[in-house]
Design an enzyme around this catalytic site. Structure first.
Site, PDB file in Angstrom:
ATOM      1  N   ASP A 238     -11.211   2.645   3.984  1.00 30.84           N
ATOM      2  CA  ASP A 238     -11.501   1.340   3.692  1.00 30.84           C
ATOM      3  C   ASP A 238     -13.220   1.094   3.755  1.00 30.84           C
ATOM      4  O   ASP A 238     -13.737   0.041   3.549  1.00 30.84           O
ATOM      5  CB  ASP A 238     -10.918   0.493   5.182  1.00 30.84           C
ATOM      6  CG  ASP A 238      -9.898  -0.174   4.670  1.00 30.84           C
ATOM      7  OD1 ASP A 238      -9.442  -0.299   3.717  1.00 30.84           O
ATOM      8  OD2 ASP A 238      -9.058  -0.414   5.628  1.00 30.84           O
TER       9      ASP A 238
ATOM     10  N   GLN B 111      -4.788  -1.723   9.513  1.00 34.61           N
ATOM     11  CA  GLN B 111      -4.561  -2.934   8.671  1.00 34.61           C
ATOM     12  C   GLN B 111      -5.310  -4.166   9.682  1.00 34.61           C
ATOM     13  O   GLN B 111      -4.654  -4.123  11.105  1.00 34.61           O
ATOM     14  CB  GLN B 111      -2.944  -2.987   8.495  1.00 34.61           C
ATOM     15  CG  GLN B 111      -2.929  -4.492   7.766  1.00 34.61           C
ATOM     16  CD  GLN B 111      -3.559  -4.607   6.243  1.00 34.61           C
ATOM     17  OE1 GLN B 111      -3.275  -3.460   5.741  1.00 34.61           O
ATOM     18  NE2 GLN B 111      -4.120  -5.522   5.774  1.00 34.61           N
TER      19      GLN B 111
ATOM     20  N   LYS C 287       0.968  -1.205   0.009  1.00 33.86           N
ATOM     21  CA  LYS C 287       0.221  -0.033   0.283  1.00 33.86           C
ATOM     22  C   LYS C 287       1.066   1.264   0.105  1.00 33.86           C
ATOM     23  O   LYS C 287       0.772   2.372  -0.742  1.00 33.86           O
ATOM     24  CB  LYS C 287      -1.100  -0.236   1.121  1.00 33.86           C
ATOM     25  CG  LYS C 287      -1.922  -0.981   1.098  1.00 33.86           C
ATOM     26  CD  LYS C 287      -2.943  -1.309   2.303  1.00 33.86           C
ATOM     27  CE  LYS C 287      -3.934  -2.630   2.106  1.00 33.86           C
ATOM     28  NZ  LYS C 287      -4.634  -2.786   3.256  1.00 33.86           N
TER      29      LYS C 287
END
Ligand code: NAP
Length: 290
Positions: A119, A96, A52
């Protein structure tokens, strides 16, 4: 033989569009910024975070990593999220998953400002997805829709079957297909007659987490088969939820693993970060409030 949907090439096209948007924003003095939080030493999480960060750098997006030790307390993590919510140079916050078991991931997701929730896991964003009025979409289902769109596949009027009902993939995937007028069935571990239901699908999305779970007899000839799975086969090699070799001769379109949905997830994260930067600089209006 199925048409192979090339996720790597489509992701590269999305990333190049994102890079152009970032360059345009920079001319207005806006540099999109993403905070990436990782807790503990899970090797898979480390790989995802590294990928990422690399993708951000290539697109011209500023990224800042917060690598916290395994024994970080929930209070410490929440305090970090609150401080990032308040930073004007950080437009997106990504934590994460999975988090260590002593941390309640729901509490952490709830602490992220919905306007920085790249997200799209916050209840405000999932609610917006439900009513079809959204600013952010979760990266993996959004990536699948982009693959369909750029391959000329339309969901309208089609039988769409999603195997899996996770909050991250299965449920939002089903909603997005529904919003595009597919007739959607969601299957899960308690579904009876799974094989028969799947064999009716014009578009079959597998998000199960079981290697080579979807076999040729579950696929209607000519169907579009999208494989979200990231699994390991008996030799430890990366594979998907679909038995590619067996299904490919039956399907009309198919995504490979690797090189299908996986690259799209990161591309859509970059896109969401740019959206967040625009939102926070009043270049977009939305229904998320402040
Ligand atoms: P998850 O939370 O474990 O959900 C799996 C789903 O599959 C559950 O809804 C489960 O049903 C269902 N399931 C399990 N066994 C089944 C069976 N025998 N028959 C029918 N349904 C069954 O997994 P996830 O997070 O959604 O991820 C799914 C897969 O996608 C994993 O391989 C993951 O690594 C991969 N993934 C890939 C990306 C990417 O970027 N490519 C991103 C995210 C996830 P129940 O709800 O009844 O338990």
């Amino acid at each position: 033989m199925a048409i192979r949907i090339d996720g790597k090439a489509i992701a590269a096209a999305v990333r190049s569009d994102v890079a152009a948007e970032v360059a345009a924003l920079k001319t207005q003095g806006i540099v999109p910024g993403l905070a990436v939080i990782i807790v503990g030493n899970d090797p898979a999480s480390r790989t995802y975070v590294n990928n990422k960060k690399k993708a951000c750098a290539e697109a011209g997006i500023y990224s800042e990593e917060f690598a916290l030790p395994e024994d970080t307390t929930q209070e410490e993590l929440l305090a970090l999220v609150v401080s990032l919510n308040g930073r004007s140079d950080i437009n997106g916050i990504l934590c994460q998953l999975p988090l260590p078991p002593h941390i309640d991931d729901k509490a952490v997701i709830a602490a992220i400002s919905p306007r920085k929730d790249v997200d799209a896991f916050h209840a405000a964003n999932t609610g917006h997805i439900m009513i079809g009025d959204y600013t952010f979409l979760p990266c993996t289902p959004a990536g699948v829709m982009e693959l369909l769109h750029r391959s000329g596949v339309k969901a309208e009027g089609k039988n769409c079957v999603v195997i899996g009902r996770s909050n991250i993939v299965g449920k939002p995937m089903a909603m997005l297909l529904l919003h595009e007028n597919g007739t959607v069935t969601i299957c899960h571990s308690r579904t009876k007659n799974l094989k028969e239901i799947c064999a009716q699908a014009d578009i079959l999305v597998a998000a199960v987490g079981k290697p080579k779970f979807v076999t040729a007899d579950m696929v209607k000839p000519g169907a579009v088969v999208i494989d979200v799975g990231m699994d390991r086969d008996e030799n430890g090699k990366l594979c998907g939820d679909v038995d590619y070799a067996a299904v490919e001769p039956v399907a009309g379109y198919i995504t490979p693993v690797p090189g299908g949905v996986g690259p799209m997830t990161i591309a859509m994260l970059l896109k969401n970060t740019v959206t967040a930067a625009k939102l926070q600089n009043a270049l977009l209006t939305d229904s998320l409030g402040k």
